[in-house]
Design an enzyme around this catalytic site. Structure first.
Site, PDB file in Angstrom:
ATOM      1  N   LYS A  23      -5.917   5.391  -3.322  1.00  0.00           N
ATOM      2  CA  LYS A  23      -6.122   4.835  -4.602  1.00  0.00           C
ATOM      3  C   LYS A  23      -7.714   5.096  -5.105  1.00  0.00           C
ATOM      4  O   LYS A  23      -7.849   5.538  -6.312  1.00  0.00           O
ATOM      5  CB  LYS A  23      -6.158   3.192  -4.495  1.00  0.00           C
ATOM      6  CG  LYS A  23      -6.474   2.570  -5.702  1.00  0.00           C
ATOM      7  CD  LYS A  23      -6.368   0.936  -5.839  1.00  0.00           C
ATOM      8  CE  LYS A  23      -6.838   0.473  -7.019  1.00  0.00           C
ATOM      9  NZ  LYS A  23      -6.860  -1.051  -7.047  1.00  0.00           N
ATOM     10  N   GLU A  54     -11.687   7.469   6.137  1.00  0.00           N
ATOM     11  CA  GLU A  54     -10.426   7.969   7.167  1.00  0.00           C
ATOM     12  C   GLU A  54     -10.063   9.202   6.219  1.00  0.00           C
ATOM     13  O   GLU A  54      -9.671  10.227   6.938  1.00  0.00           O
ATOM     14  CB  GLU A  54      -9.698   6.838   7.755  1.00  0.00           C
ATOM     15  CG  GLU A  54     -10.562   5.858   8.299  1.00  0.00           C
ATOM     16  CD  GLU A  54     -11.039   4.345   7.787  1.00  0.00           C
ATOM     17  OE1 GLU A  54     -11.512   4.559   6.505  1.00  0.00           O
ATOM     18  OE2 GLU A  54     -11.022   3.512   8.300  1.00  0.00           O
ATOM     19  N   GLY A  60      -4.227  -1.878  -3.574  1.00  0.00           N
ATOM     20  CA  GLY A  60      -3.693  -0.944  -2.759  1.00  0.00           C
ATOM     21  C   GLY A  60      -2.629  -1.553  -1.911  1.00  0.00           C
ATOM     22  O   GLY A  60      -1.760  -0.822  -1.832  1.00  0.00           O
ATOM     23  N   ARG A  61      -2.512  -3.024  -1.607  1.00  0.00           N
ATOM     24  CA  ARG A  61      -1.395  -3.433  -0.853  1.00  0.00           C
ATOM     25  C   ARG A  61      -0.267  -3.576  -1.754  1.00  0.00           C
ATOM     26  O   ARG A  61       0.710  -4.177  -1.282  1.00  0.00           O
ATOM     27  CB  ARG A  61      -2.036  -4.678  -0.134  1.00  0.00           C
ATOM     28  CG  ARG A  61      -2.667  -5.566  -0.905  1.00  0.00           C
ATOM     29  CD  ARG A  61      -3.537  -6.791   0.102  1.00  0.00           C
ATOM     30  NE  ARG A  61      -4.263  -7.423  -0.929  1.00  0.00           N
ATOM     31  CZ  ARG A  61      -5.591  -7.001  -1.152  1.00  0.00           C
ATOM     32  NH1 ARG A  61      -6.056  -6.140  -0.903  1.00  0.00           N
ATOM     33  NH2 ARG A  61      -6.102  -8.209  -2.043  1.00  0.00           N
ATOM     34  N   GLU A  82      -4.907  -9.726   4.063  1.00  0.00           N
ATOM     35  CA  GLU A  82      -6.117  -9.250   2.917  1.00  0.00           C
ATOM     36  C   GLU A  82      -6.092  -9.812   1.696  1.00  0.00           C
ATOM     37  O   GLU A  82      -7.197  -9.979   0.931  1.00  0.00           O
ATOM     38  CB  GLU A  82      -5.690  -7.554   2.902  1.00  0.00           C
ATOM     39  CG  GLU A  82      -7.073  -6.886   2.510  1.00  0.00           C
ATOM     40  CD  GLU A  82      -7.048  -5.440   2.331  1.00  0.00           C
ATOM     41  OE1 GLU A  82      -6.198  -4.968   1.239  1.00  0.00           O
ATOM     42  OE2 GLU A  82      -7.589  -4.507   3.219  1.00  0.00           O
ATOM     43  N   HIS A 121      11.790 -10.238  24.399  1.00  0.00           N
ATOM     44  CA  HIS A 121      11.579  -9.943  25.991  1.00  0.00           C
ATOM     45  C   HIS A 121      10.145  -9.701  25.866  1.00  0.00           C
ATOM     46  O   HIS A 121       9.399  -9.100  26.873  1.00  0.00           O
ATOM     47  CB  HIS A 121      12.423  -8.727  26.211  1.00  0.00           C
ATOM     48  CG  HIS A 121      13.794  -8.855  26.183  1.00  0.00           C
ATOM     49  ND1 HIS A 121      14.572  -9.515  26.948  1.00  0.00           N
ATOM     50  CD2 HIS A 121      14.752  -8.769  25.262  1.00  0.00           C
ATOM     51  CE1 HIS A 121      15.779  -9.805  26.605  1.00  0.00           C
ATOM     52  NE2 HIS A 121      15.751  -9.111  25.510  1.00  0.00           N
ATOM     53  N   LYS A 153     -17.505  -1.169   6.797  1.00  0.00           N
ATOM     54  CA  LYS A 153     -17.551   0.174   6.432  1.00  0.00           C
ATOM     55  C   LYS A 153     -18.788   0.703   6.506  1.00  0.00           C
ATOM     56  O   LYS A 153     -19.370   1.994   6.688  1.00  0.00           O
ATOM     57  CB  LYS A 153     -17.096   0.579   4.982  1.00  0.00           C
ATOM     58  CG  LYS A 153     -15.446   0.443   5.051  1.00  0.00           C
ATOM     59  CD  LYS A 153     -15.013   0.496   3.359  1.00  0.00           C
ATOM     60  CE  LYS A 153     -13.495   0.144   3.267  1.00  0.00           C
ATOM     61  NZ  LYS A 153     -13.085   0.336   1.997  1.00  0.00           N
TER      62      LYS A 153
HETATM   63  O1  F6P Z   1     -10.537  -1.002   2.963  1.00  0.00           O
HETATM   64  C1  F6P Z   1      -9.261  -1.634   2.642  1.00  0.00           C
HETATM   65  C2  F6P Z   1      -8.715  -0.995   1.689  1.00  0.00           C
HETATM   66  O2  F6P Z   1      -9.517  -0.829   0.385  1.00  0.00           O
HETATM   67  C3  F6P Z   1      -7.230  -1.553   1.289  1.00  0.00           C
HETATM   68  O3  F6P Z   1      -7.438  -2.552   0.354  1.00  0.00           O
HETATM   69  C4  F6P Z   1      -6.801  -0.275   0.781  1.00  0.00           C
HETATM   70  O4  F6P Z   1      -5.116  -0.407   0.821  1.00  0.00           O
HETATM   71  C5  F6P Z   1      -7.301   0.840   1.689  1.00  0.00           C
HETATM   72  O5  F6P Z   1      -8.340   0.589   2.116  1.00  0.00           O
HETATM   73  C6  F6P Z   1      -6.959   2.301   1.392  1.00  0.00           C
HETATM   74  O6  F6P Z   1      -7.907   2.669   0.104  1.00  0.00           O
HETATM   75  P1  F6P Z   1      -7.616   3.764  -0.517  1.00  0.00           P
HETATM   76  O7  F6P Z   1      -6.096   3.662  -1.236  1.00  0.00           O
HETATM   77  O8  F6P Z   1      -8.391   3.646  -1.970  1.00  0.00           O
HETATM   78  O9  F6P Z   1      -7.810   4.904   0.314  1.00  0.00           O
END
Ligand code: F6P
Length: 514
Positions: A201, A207, A258-259, A344, A375, A484
């Site tokens: 987003k 990452e 994002g979620r 979240e 199990h 972060k």
């Molecule tokens: O760090 C949490 C977050 O902002 C989530 O809310 C989001 O889904 C995820 O990181 C990934 O964010 P992006 O889509 O901006 O890479």
């Protein structure tokens, strides 16, 4: 729109009295035996989803009080404000309009919103691109690089709907900055037959940026050419994607959390897997649930009933977690998805005005598909000291033809819910089961794009309901920021060994890990 926090309503005090009077000692076995109307009362049909809530520790008077609580808190006004596109994400001053992504462009404008046209155009070009990729036999592997909402939703959906995938492509999901993950996917791919989707987003997530940079470096180092046809970006930050060197981009908007984003361009891997029609069916199923949530009376509104039950368990019974148990291997990733969606969204300790809350919010949500969980941790659910409400999710019709399996699967789901309820009082000591352990039972007639869409929208709205009544902002996530920032400080220290200013434990671990 005015919201009243739950603990400041008359209903809250009445619920406290109700809990002391009959809630704490409620025996659902007796209630089921004595009230012939209980199952009907606590059964709820919603689009594509049926729910039997009758095995829960709740009676009709308590539910009526919870509904009164919802009204006193202004749940309906808050819901309507969301559907009207008001900036209900107050800390970021943003609207919350993921529902708009599922609204058919042709639907009557009961809630007219300026973004509708943009949404329809972007969806069309995203689906056209998905069909183009599906038809391109030169592309054998699609690698989605994203994390959190840019990974969990699409990954869950592609697995859940694999029966509907006809594209003949392998879809891979790389989320972790742990290079083992990307390296093992790249080892299976060739540059000229691979399409990378960089899903973020913000297009700033550390990452994803690290994985995207490594994927691009690998592509060029392996002699790949034509970056434009091997990389696409799914983002609200098109400028950053272009600066990264990606010209094929599909946008979305800051009003999609994002979620809550699998319905947007973030859903491209789903569309590549199940095709444009399948994706449209998924949106239609979710839209049907949106309409249910928007229009059904609170007492017959499934997201509302589930959200209120969550609140009853968390704030009155004091249960700290909920187990999600999909009796469906295809829904294997649902618990992981729900963890982000719920924890979240509602893992907050202050209200929307920033005031510390005197009551608990999000439970821990966890689980694994059945029968596997039986199990592993079901022992604790049956005989542990904590009561954990369990949510069974079953699919009535299988999509395979192997004889016998599905009856065994469904029998186990029913038997576990029954065992939690009944217990086993005639045995003592180690063989005693106390019973009276609550569960909900959700049923989909079949697992299809439409029913899947409806199920996920149900969960989204249920999280809205409890968050709304708690008086929190379910649509920000400031709690992810601190770690972060600290990671940025620590990373160079791993190289240079500087431990100055660190606490003794972190300093010692850093030295060990260098
Ligand atoms: O760090 C949490 C977050 O902002 C989530 O809310 C989001 O889904 C995820 O990181 C990934 O964010 P992006 O889509 O901006 O890479």
């Amino acid at each position: 729109m005015s919201r009243t926090r739950c603990d400041q309503t008359p209903a809250w005090a009445q619920l406290q009295a109700q809990f002391a009077h009959s809630g704490a000692g409620f025996d659902v076995r007796a209630a089921l035996a004595q009230d012939p109307g209980r199952v009907a009362h606590f059964s709820q049909n919603a689009p594509h989803v049926f729910a039997d809530l009758s095995k829960n520790l709740i009676d009709a008077p308590t539910e009526a009080l919870l509904l009164q609580l919802a009204r006193e808190c202004g749940l309906e006004q808050h819901r309507d404000a969301m559907f009207a596109g008001e900036a209900i994400n107050t800390t970021e001053n943003r609207a919350v309009m993921h529902f708009l992504l599922r609204k058919p462009a042709t639907a009557p404008a009961e809630y007219a919103l300026a973004a509708t046209k943009n949404v329809a155009n972007t969806l069309q070009s995203m689906l056209a691109y998905a069909e183009q990729v599906r038809a391109d036999t030169a592309i054998t592997d699609v690698v989605n690089i994203g994390i959190g909402g840019s990974d969990l939703g699409p990954q869950m959906a592609v697995l859940a709907l694999s029966e509907f995938a006809r594209s003949g492509k392998r879809l891979h999901f790389v989320s972790n900055v742990d290079g083992h993950e990307l390296a093992s996917v790249l080892a299976q791919c060739k540059p000229q037959s691979t399409l990378f989707l960089i899903a973020s987003k913000t297009f700033t997530t550390a990452e994803t940026m690290a994985n995207a940079a490594s994927a691009k470096a690998w592509f060029l180092a392996q002699g790949g050419s034509g970056t434009a046809s091997h990389f696409a970006a799914l983002t609200t930050n098109v400028a950053a994607a272009q600066a990264f060197g990606i010209s094929t981009t599909f946008g979305f908007w800051d009003w999609v959390g994002g979620r809550y984003s699998l319905w947007s361009a973030i859903g491209l891997p789903i569309a590549i897997a199940i095709g444009a029609q399948g994706f449209a069916d998924m949106l239609a199923g979710a839209h049907a649930m949106d309409e249910h949530f928007r229009t059904a009376p609170l007492a017959h509104n499934l997201p509302v009933r589930l959200g209120l039950l969550d609140l009853w368990y968390r704030n009155f019974h004091g249960f700290t977690s909920r187990c999600a148990a999909p009796y469906s291997a295809a829904l294997k990733r649902l618990p992981a998805y729900l963890q982000q969606l719920e924890m979240e969204s509602n893992g907050k300790r202050v209200d929307a005005q920033g005031q510390a809350l005197p009551f608990a919010t999000s439970p821990v949500v966890w689980g694994e598909p059945g029968t596997n969980g039986q199990h592993a941790y079901f022992q604790m659910l049956h005989q542990g000291t904590d009561v954990v409400p369990v949510e069974f999710i079953a699919v009535q019709k299988p999509s395979h033809t192997l004889p016998g399996h599905h009856a065994k699967l469904l029998a186990n789901a029913l038997a576990q819910a029954q065992a939690l309820l009944q217990g086993k009082a005639d045995a003592g000591g180690h063989k005693h089961f106390s019973g009276n352990r609550p569960s909900s039972f959700l049923v989909l007639a079949e697992l299809s794009p439409a029913s899947f869409g409806a199920l996920i929208a149900l969960y989204e709205h249920r999280v809205f309901v409890s968050g709304s009544i708690w008086g929190i902002n379910s649509f920000d996530q400031w709690g992810v920021e601190l770690g972060k920032v600290l990671a940025q400080d620590i990373e160079p220290r791993l190289a240079n060994g500087d431990v100055s200013g660190l606490d003794a434990s972190t300093a010692s671990l850093l030295q060990r890990l260098r």
